[in-house]
Write an enzyme that holds these catalytic residues in place. Structure first.
Site, PDB file in Angstrom:
ATOM      1  N   ARG A  48       0.853  -1.184   0.000  1.00 26.29           N
ATOM      2  CA  ARG A  48       0.000   0.000   0.000  1.00 26.29           C
ATOM      3  C   ARG A  48       0.888   1.232   0.000  1.00 26.29           C
ATOM      4  NH1 ARG A  48       2.338   1.966   3.707  1.00 26.29           N
ATOM      5  NH2 ARG A  48       0.835   3.639   3.623  1.00 26.29           N
ATOM      6  N   GLN A 181      -1.718   2.372   9.889  1.00 28.14           N
ATOM      7  CA  GLN A 181      -0.450   2.506   9.147  1.00 28.14           C
ATOM      8  C   GLN A 181       0.565   3.310   9.953  1.00 28.14           C
ATOM      9  OE1 GLN A 181      -3.497   3.074   7.847  1.00 28.14           O
ATOM     10  NE2 GLN A 181      -3.606   2.628   5.662  1.00 28.14           N
ATOM     11  N   ASP A 222      -2.255  10.854  -2.406  1.00 33.94           N
ATOM     12  CA  ASP A 222      -2.655   9.792  -3.335  1.00 33.94           C
ATOM     13  C   ASP A 222      -3.052  10.354  -4.695  1.00 33.94           C
ATOM     14  OD1 ASP A 222      -3.037   8.583  -0.518  1.00 33.94           O
ATOM     15  OD2 ASP A 222      -2.944   6.910  -1.934  1.00 33.94           O
ATOM     16  N   ASN A 232      -5.637  12.382   0.330  1.00 36.02           N
ATOM     17  CA  ASN A 232      -4.688  11.581   1.113  1.00 36.02           C
ATOM     18  C   ASN A 232      -5.491  10.811   2.155  1.00 36.02           C
ATOM     19  OD1 ASN A 232      -1.928  10.793   1.731  1.00 36.02           O
ATOM     20  ND2 ASN A 232      -2.146  11.960   3.608  1.00 36.02           N
ATOM     21  N   LYS A 233      -4.813  10.028   2.938  1.00 37.08           N
ATOM     22  CA  LYS A 233      -5.442   9.153   3.943  1.00 37.08           C
ATOM     23  C   LYS A 233      -6.503   9.887   4.764  1.00 37.08           C
ATOM     24  CE  LYS A 233      -5.109   5.729   4.356  1.00 37.08           C
ATOM     25  NZ  LYS A 233      -6.125   4.793   3.771  1.00 37.08           N
TER      26      LYS A 233
HETATM   27  O1  MRU Z   1      -4.516   3.224   2.183  1.00 37.04           O
HETATM   28  P1  MRU Z   1      -3.040   3.458   2.047  1.00 37.04           P
HETATM   29  O2  MRU Z   1      -2.246   2.942   3.198  1.00 37.04           O
HETATM   30  O3  MRU Z   1      -2.525   2.990   0.713  1.00 37.04           O
HETATM   31  O4  MRU Z   1      -2.910   5.044   2.063  1.00 37.04           O
HETATM   32  C1  MRU Z   1      -1.634   5.624   1.966  1.00 37.04           C
HETATM   33  C2  MRU Z   1      -1.639   7.101   2.038  1.00 37.04           C
HETATM   34  O5  MRU Z   1      -2.672   7.732   2.146  1.00 37.04           O
HETATM   35  C3  MRU Z   1      -0.323   7.787   1.884  1.00 37.04           C
HETATM   36  O6  MRU Z   1      -0.304   8.980   2.621  1.00 37.04           O
HETATM   37  C4  MRU Z   1      -0.091   8.116   0.398  1.00 37.04           C
HETATM   38  O7  MRU Z   1      -0.314   6.994  -0.399  1.00 37.04           O
HETATM   39  C5  MRU Z   1       1.267   8.636   0.153  1.00 37.04           C
HETATM   40  S1  MRU Z   1       2.468   7.349   0.338  1.00 37.04           S
HETATM   41  C6  MRU Z   1       3.971   7.983  -0.054  1.00 37.04           C
END
Ligand code: MRU
Length: 330
Positions: A48, A181, A222, A232-233
């Site tokens: 991820r 995470q 993202d 983003n997350k």
């Molecule tokens: O759901 P995930 O763990 O894939 O989400 C990840 C994020 O939101 C990160 O902040 C983003 O992908 C940037 S990673 C360098």
């Protein structure tokens, strides 16, 4: 993260992925022997983080090419694995341009995408660290480190670089519910690097900013729309609002493959929703009453007006807008 641990390994004819679902207490590699297997690993979150899923998808195409499977079918199953991170589609689009299309040429391109990501992160680390004054305290969200990328990390890469320059007086990282995470992965990477940090509950961020001066919130992305709105997350938007209220600056760190200039603004960014069980259960054990419904969007959009700086390997955009993004990326 120790350079001895590699999260994405190309191994002759298949892909080995460090299974991020069981870190930090188990270091197990998942072997993927088809594009569909890589797509499953992406959807299940064994791998991820926006850049990492783009890199994994590129190798997924190579596996099916080696097996003589249909290219378009492999591309589709990978594209459908997760919707929000545009790096996935960006990597697939880049692979589609490879000519002539053979397993060897595809493998060379996948390896280039992988290596370039690390180089971009090192560049962003230096550019982002240059914005941070000595003695600063920073807060980060989710995991944006070596696990989420080709190495070093985006937001966590800036924190690594700023720490190496001796600039940081404090690092805080959120748990990042429901996948944790932050608690599982970022905490692990920070400890491996010997960067002193404190874990906070997601809900503690605004209080932290009130009782302790935080200079920067630093996050990854993202997908960044043409006007600078940033997905983003989930929880990033709340951090940006709290930052604005407390005089804390807000930095987004992302490589050029995370920008989607065809997306005019944040409203056009597809937001992934995941199963209610991610909220109603923990490790298979029920938490909420049986039958409880849940709303589980896993990303949110931070409007550009709340972002002080976007750091990309091509440069830094202060107070992002359409013209500044186009000038940097076109
Ligand atoms: O759901 P995930 O763990 O894939 O989400 C990840 C994020 O939101 C990160 O902040 C983003 O992908 C940037 S990673 C360098």
């Amino acid at each position: 993260m120790s350079s001895a641990v590699q999260p994405i390994i190309w191994d002759k004819d298949h892909l080995s992925l460090l299974d991020q679902r069981v870190l930090p207490h188990e270091l197990t590699y998942l072997q993927c022997r088809s594009a569909a297997g890589v797509a499953h690993a992406i959807h299940a979150m064994a791998v991820r983080g926006a850049p990492a899923i783009g890199i994994a998808a590129a190798y997924g195409l190579v596996i099916d090419a080696l097996q003589g499977r249909d290219y378009a079918a492999a591309e589709k199953v990978l594209a459908d694995s997760r919707p929000t991170a545009v790096n996935l589609r960006w990597a697939l689009a880049r692979m589609a341009q490879v000519q002539p299309r053979t397993a060897d040429t595809l493998l060379a391109e996948a390896k280039t995408i992988h290596a370039e990501d690390l180089a971009q992160n090192l560049k962003m680390g230096a550019l982002g660290a240059a914005l941070i004054a000595p003695g600063s305290r920073v807060l980060t969200h989710c995991n944006t480190g070596a696990l989420a990328t080709g190495g070093h990390g985006t937001a966590l890469g800036v924190i690594r670089s700023a720490h190496a320059e001796g600039k940081l007086a404090g690092v805080y990282n959120t748990e990042t519910r429901p996948w944790l995470q932050g608690a599982r992965l970022t905490a692990w990477e920070l400890m491996q690097e010997g960067i002193p940090a404190q874990l906070i509950a997601d809900g503690a961020a605004a209080h932290l900013m009130k009782v302790q001066k935080i200079d920067w919130v630093i996050v990854g992305a993202d997908r960044i729309a043409a006007n600078g709105d940033t997905a983003n997350k989930i929880g990033t938007y709340a951090l940006a609002l709290a930052a604005k209220a407390h005089g804390t600056k807000f930095m987004v760190v992302a490589p050029s493959g995370t920008f989607d200039l065809e997306c005019p603004n944040g409203e056009a960014i597809p937001i992934e929703s995941r199963t209610a069980a991610e909220l109603t259960e923990f490790k298979g054990q029920p938490i909420a009453p049986t039958g409880m419904a849940a709303f589980n969007p896993v990303f949110d959009v931070t409007p550009r007006a709340l972002i002080d700086a976007i750091v990309c390997e091509r440069g830094v955009i202060v107070q992002p807008d359409v013209a500044k993004l186009r000038a940097l990326l076109d």
